[in-house]
Design a protein around this motif. Structure first.
Motif, mmCIF file in Angstrom:
data_model
loop_
_atom_site.group_PDB
_atom_site.id
_atom_site.type_symbol
_atom_site.label_atom_id
_atom_site.label_comp_id
_atom_site.label_asym_id
_atom_site.label_seq_id
_atom_site.Cartn_x
_atom_site.Cartn_y
_atom_site.Cartn_z
ATOM 1 N N ALA A 19 -46.513 13.352 6.528
ATOM 2 C CA ALA A 19 -45.339 14.185 6.729
ATOM 3 C C ALA A 19 -44.306 13.408 7.526
ATOM 4 O O ALA A 19 -44.651 12.612 8.409
ATOM 5 N N LEU A 32 -41.908 20.414 0.158
ATOM 6 C CA LEU A 32 -43.079 19.795 -0.456
ATOM 7 C C LEU A 32 -42.578 18.763 -1.447
ATOM 8 O O LEU A 32 -41.905 19.107 -2.431
ATOM 9 N N TYR A 34 -43.360 15.932 -4.165
ATOM 10 C CA TYR A 34 -44.367 15.449 -5.108
ATOM 11 C C TYR A 34 -44.054 14.012 -5.521
ATOM 12 O O TYR A 34 -42.959 13.714 -5.997
ATOM 13 N N LEU A 59 -43.542 17.240 3.515
ATOM 14 C CA LEU A 59 -44.964 16.992 3.283
ATOM 15 C C LEU A 59 -45.129 16.272 1.959
ATOM 16 O O LEU A 59 -44.626 16.719 0.924
ATOM 17 N N PRO A 61 -48.205 14.902 -0.265
ATOM 18 C CA PRO A 61 -49.644 14.752 -0.480
ATOM 19 C C PRO A 61 -49.971 13.672 -1.516
ATOM 20 O O PRO A 61 -49.164 13.364 -2.398
ATOM 21 N N ALA A 107 -51.472 23.096 -5.363
ATOM 22 C CA ALA A 107 -50.142 23.509 -4.889
ATOM 23 C C ALA A 107 -50.244 24.641 -3.882
ATOM 24 O O ALA A 107 -49.532 24.650 -2.859
ATOM 25 N N TYR A 110 -51.306 23.099 -0.657
ATOM 26 C CA TYR A 110 -50.233 22.321 -0.028
ATOM 27 C C TYR A 110 -49.210 23.237 0.636
ATOM 28 O O TYR A 110 -48.757 22.974 1.762
ATOM 29 N N LEU A 111 -48.839 24.314 -0.058
ATOM 30 C CA LEU A 111 -47.855 25.234 0.514
ATOM 31 C C LEU A 111 -48.408 25.954 1.740
ATOM 32 O O LEU A 111 -47.691 26.148 2.734
ATOM 33 N N LEU A 114 -48.287 23.409 4.518
ATOM 34 C CA LEU A 114 -46.909 23.149 4.929
ATOM 35 C C LEU A 114 -46.374 24.267 5.809
ATOM 36 O O LEU A 114 -45.832 24.020 6.895
ATOM 37 N N THR A 115 -46.544 25.490 5.373
ATOM 38 C CA THR A 115 -45.939 26.611 6.100
ATOM 39 C C THR A 115 -46.683 26.954 7.386
ATOM 40 O O THR A 115 -46.151 27.712 8.206
ATOM 41 N N THR A 127 -39.313 22.548 -3.267
ATOM 42 C CA THR A 127 -40.208 21.596 -3.924
ATOM 43 C C THR A 127 -39.351 20.545 -4.613
ATOM 44 O O THR A 127 -38.404 20.874 -5.339
ATOM 45 N N THR A 140 -44.938 24.702 -9.390
ATOM 46 C CA THR A 140 -45.224 25.271 -8.070
ATOM 47 C C THR A 140 -44.264 26.404 -7.751
ATOM 48 O O THR A 140 -44.661 27.464 -7.255
#
Length: 249
Positions: A19, A32, A34, A59, A61, A107, A110-111, A114-115, A127, A140
Motif C-alpha cells: 500500500a 484498489l 489492479y 492498495l 495486491p 475482490a 481486498y475491499l 482496504l476499508t 477501483t 469488482t
C-alpha cells in the motif's frame, strides 16, 4: 510517500501486496489498484506513490498469490520484444487461471481489507486497473456497487468478449462513474461500439477514449510500449475522476 508491504487475508490464503499512502497521517479515500499481467514491480510502486501523493490510500495486491509471493516469475528490468514472448509464456497460464469466480472472491477480500485500514476514511472507494486489471476493476465495481464509486481502466484487456459474464455485460450493475483509456488497438471499432451501447443502456456516467499514438501497455515505463504522452493523459483523466467521486484526502 510511504510503501508498506502487506499480507491480505482471502478465502484461499494470504495475498501479498503493498500500500502507498500520504505520509502526513490522517484518513484518506481508498483505491484498489489492479496490476497488469506482468505483476507487482517497481513501476507499479511508482504509480501508487504518485496517486498517494494526491491524497489516496492505494492498495495493490499480488493477483497471482496462489503461485507464490511477488515476483512470481523473474521480471526483466526492461521488457522489450527480445524478452516479451518468453516472459508472457510464463505469465499467461496464471492470467488464464484467474477465473472471474476466483477474481471476485479475492475482490471482496481486498475491499474488506482496504476499508478496514486505519488510514482509510469512511466512504466510497475507487477501483483502477491496468491491462488485465481493467476488466477486474469493472467486475469488482459491478459486484460491490454500494461501495465502489469510481472505475478506471487503462489499456484494459478482456472488456468485451463473447462470454455471458463479459465485463461489458455487467454494466447494469454499476453505480460508479467510469473511464476507459484505450490504446489504439485494444478494442476493434465494433468492440468499442458494443461497450458504449452497454454503458449507455445502463445509464452509466462514463467516458471511453482511444489515446492517440499508444500501444497496449502505454502506462508502463519499464516496457517498450511506454508513452509519456499517454501516461500524462492517464493522469489527466484519472485524478479528476477520483476527485469528483471520492474527494481528496
Amino acid at each position: 510517500m510511504p510503501i508498506k508491504t502487506l499480507q491480505i487475508p482471502t478465502p484461499d490464503g494470504l495475498a501479498d501486496g503493498f500500500a502507498a499512502f500520504p505520509e502526513h497521517g490522517g484518513q484518506h479515500p481508498g483505491v484498489l489498484l489492479y496490476m497488469d499481467a506482468i505483476g507487482l514491480r517497481p513501476v507499479l510502486e511508482e504509480t501508487a506513490r504518485e496517486l498517494a501523493g494526491h491524497g489516496y490510500y492505494v492498495l495493490v495486491p499480488n493477483l497471482f498469490y496462489r503461485y507464490g509471493p511477488a515476483p512470481v516469475v523473474e521480471v526483466p528490468g526492461f521488457i522489450g520484444q527480445e524478452n516479451r514472448v518468453e516472459l508472457f509464456g510464463q505469465l499467461m497460464p496464471m492470467v488464464d487461471a484467474l477465473t472471474p469466480e476466483l477474481a471476485l472472491r479475492d475482490a471482496g477480500a481486498y475491499l474488506a481489507f482496504l476499508t478496514s485500514q486505519p488510514e482509510v476514511g469512511a466512504g466510497p472507494v475507487g477501483t483502477v486497473g491496468y491491462c488485465m486489471g481493467g476488466g477486474l476493476a469493472m467486475r469488482t465495481a459491478a459486484a460491490h456497487p454500494e461501495l465502489v464509486a469510481a472505475v478506471a481502466g487503462f489499456h484494459p484487456g478482456g472488456l468485451v468478449t463473447d462470454a455471458p459474464d463479459s465485463p461489458h455485460r455487467l454494466a447494469a450493475k454499476l453505480t460508479a462513474e467510469v473511464h476507459f483509456g484505450l490504446a489504439e488497438h485494444d478494442l476493434t471499432p465494433e468492440g468499442i461500439a458494443e461497450l458504449g451501447r452497454a454503458l449507455d443502456a445502463a445509464g452509466v456516467d462514463y467516458s471511453c477514449e482511444v489515446y492517440p499514438g499508444t500501444l497496449h501497455g502505454f502506462t508502463m515505463a519499464d516496457t517498450a510500449a511506454f508513452s509519456p504522452a499517454g501516461m500524462q493523459r492517464h493522469w489527466e483523466r484519472l485524478l479528476p475522476l477520483l476527485g469528483r467521486t471520492l474527494g481528496k484526502g
